[in-house]
Design a protein around this motif. Structure first.
Motif, PDB file in Angstrom:
ATOM      1  N   LEU A  53       0.930  -1.159  -0.196  1.00 20.07           N
ATOM      2  CA  LEU A  53      -0.088  -0.189  -0.046  1.00 20.07           C
ATOM      3  C   LEU A  53       0.896   1.009  -0.033  1.00 20.07           C
ATOM      4  O   LEU A  53       0.726   2.393  -0.569  1.00 20.07           O
ATOM      5  CB  LEU A  53      -1.319  -0.373   1.409  1.00 20.07           C
ATOM      6  CG  LEU A  53      -1.954  -0.247   1.078  1.00 20.07           C
ATOM      7  CD1 LEU A  53      -3.076  -1.276   2.807  1.00 20.07           C
ATOM      8  CD2 LEU A  53      -3.567  -0.951   0.138  1.00 20.07           C
ATOM      9  N   ALA A  54       1.629   1.571   0.520  1.00 19.97           N
ATOM     10  CA  ALA A  54       2.825   2.086   1.077  1.00 19.97           C
ATOM     11  C   ALA A  54       3.570   2.236  -0.945  1.00 19.97           C
ATOM     12  O   ALA A  54       4.008   3.584  -1.033  1.00 19.97           O
ATOM     13  CB  ALA A  54       4.584   2.103   1.927  1.00 19.97           C
ATOM     14  N   ARG A  55       3.959   1.549  -1.042  1.00 15.09           N
ATOM     15  CA  ARG A  55       4.131   1.277  -3.168  1.00 15.09           C
ATOM     16  C   ARG A  55       3.786   2.543  -3.848  1.00 15.09           C
ATOM     17  O   ARG A  55       3.798   3.174  -4.160  1.00 15.09           O
ATOM     18  CB  ARG A  55       5.419   0.285  -3.867  1.00 15.09           C
ATOM     19  CG  ARG A  55       6.279  -0.300  -2.643  1.00 15.09           C
ATOM     20  CD  ARG A  55       6.973  -1.291  -3.912  1.00 15.09           C
ATOM     21  NE  ARG A  55       6.186  -2.357  -3.720  1.00 15.09           N
ATOM     22  CZ  ARG A  55       5.606  -3.436  -2.599  1.00 15.09           C
ATOM     23  NH1 ARG A  55       6.701  -3.616  -1.356  1.00 15.09           N
ATOM     24  NH2 ARG A  55       4.819  -4.233  -2.437  1.00 15.09           N
ATOM     25  N   VAL A  56       1.849   1.664  -3.657  1.00 13.76           N
ATOM     26  CA  VAL A  56       1.168   2.475  -4.196  1.00 13.76           C
ATOM     27  C   VAL A  56       0.882   3.878  -4.318  1.00 13.76           C
ATOM     28  O   VAL A  56       0.832   4.732  -4.925  1.00 13.76           O
ATOM     29  CB  VAL A  56      -0.378   1.708  -3.785  1.00 13.76           C
ATOM     30  CG1 VAL A  56      -1.364   2.656  -4.865  1.00 13.76           C
ATOM     31  CG2 VAL A  56      -0.371  -0.027  -5.234  1.00 13.76           C
ATOM     32  N   ARG A  57       1.362   3.859  -2.847  1.00 11.96           N
ATOM     33  CA  ARG A  57       0.831   5.833  -2.021  1.00 11.96           C
ATOM     34  C   ARG A  57       2.223   6.352  -2.852  1.00 11.96           C
ATOM     35  O   ARG A  57       1.981   7.580  -3.404  1.00 11.96           O
ATOM     36  CB  ARG A  57       0.438   5.626  -1.204  1.00 11.96           C
ATOM     37  CG  ARG A  57       0.040   7.086  -0.593  1.00 11.96           C
ATOM     38  CD  ARG A  57       0.503   7.504   1.166  1.00 11.96           C
ATOM     39  NE  ARG A  57       2.899   7.271   1.772  1.00 11.96           N
ATOM     40  CZ  ARG A  57       2.494   6.545   2.476  1.00 11.96           C
ATOM     41  NH1 ARG A  57       2.042   6.039   3.271  1.00 11.96           N
ATOM     42  NH2 ARG A  57       4.616   5.865   2.458  1.00 11.96           N
ATOM     43  N   ASP A  58       3.093   5.983  -3.033  1.00 14.91           N
ATOM     44  CA  ASP A  58       4.023   6.843  -2.697  1.00 14.91           C
ATOM     45  C   ASP A  58       4.796   7.459  -4.338  1.00 14.91           C
ATOM     46  O   ASP A  58       4.776   7.731  -4.752  1.00 14.91           O
ATOM     47  CB  ASP A  58       5.428   5.786  -2.201  1.00 14.91           C
ATOM     48  CG  ASP A  58       5.816   6.030  -0.950  1.00 14.91           C
ATOM     49  OD1 ASP A  58       4.775   6.952  -0.332  1.00 14.91           O
ATOM     50  OD2 ASP A  58       6.495   5.480  -0.297  1.00 14.91           O
ATOM     51  N   ALA A  59       4.407   6.254  -5.230  1.00 11.20           N
ATOM     52  CA  ALA A  59       4.181   6.318  -6.457  1.00 11.20           C
ATOM     53  C   ALA A  59       2.777   6.962  -7.172  1.00 11.20           C
ATOM     54  O   ALA A  59       3.240   7.441  -7.509  1.00 11.20           O
ATOM     55  CB  ALA A  59       3.715   4.532  -7.436  1.00 11.20           C
ATOM     56  N   PHE A  60       1.729   7.288  -6.482  1.00  8.67           N
ATOM     57  CA  PHE A  60       0.320   7.904  -7.036  1.00  8.67           C
ATOM     58  C   PHE A  60       0.893   9.504  -7.031  1.00  8.67           C
ATOM     59  O   PHE A  60       1.174  10.291  -7.720  1.00  8.67           O
ATOM     60  CB  PHE A  60      -0.742   7.551  -5.815  1.00  8.67           C
ATOM     61  CG  PHE A  60      -1.059   8.700  -6.279  1.00  8.67           C
ATOM     62  CD1 PHE A  60      -1.895   8.540  -8.222  1.00  8.67           C
ATOM     63  CD2 PHE A  60      -1.568   9.918  -5.263  1.00  8.67           C
ATOM     64  CE1 PHE A  60      -3.264   9.272  -7.979  1.00  8.67           C
ATOM     65  CE2 PHE A  60      -2.326  10.805  -5.513  1.00  8.67           C
ATOM     66  CZ  PHE A  60      -3.503  10.443  -7.508  1.00  8.67           C
TER      67      PHE A  60
END
Length: 68
Positions: A53-60
Motif C-alpha cells: 500500500l505504501a508503494r502504491v501511495r508513494d508512486a501516486f
C-alpha cells in the motif's frame, strides 16, 4: 478510486464493460487493500500488505502533478 479502477480495467469505450482477466490479452492483475472482488464472478484483486500500500501511495504521489 474504485470507479477509476473499474473503468481502467474494462474494455474499450463503447464495448460491454467487463474486467479483463490477468491471463487474457492486455489483461493485468489488479491490486487492492483486500482480496474481495468488486462484483461476484470477477477476478479478485491481489491484497496488498502495508508495504505494498505504501508503494502504491508513494508512486501516486510521485506521479501526481505538482502546482507551480
Amino acid at each position: 478510486m474504485a470507479d477509476a479502477g473499474a473503468v481502467m480495467t474494462g474494455f474499450a469505450f463503447g464495448e460491454v464493460l467487463a474486467k479483463i482477466a490477468p491471463d487474457a490479452a492486455h489483461g493485468w492483475q489488479t491490486v487492492s487493500a483486500s482480496d474481495l472482488p468488486f462484483a461476484e464472478g470477477e477476478n479478485p484483486p491481489l491484497a496488498l500488505d502495508r508495504a505494498g500500500l505504501a508503494r502504491v501511495r508513494d508512486a501516486f504521489a510521485e506521479a501526481a502533478p505538482r502546482p507551480a
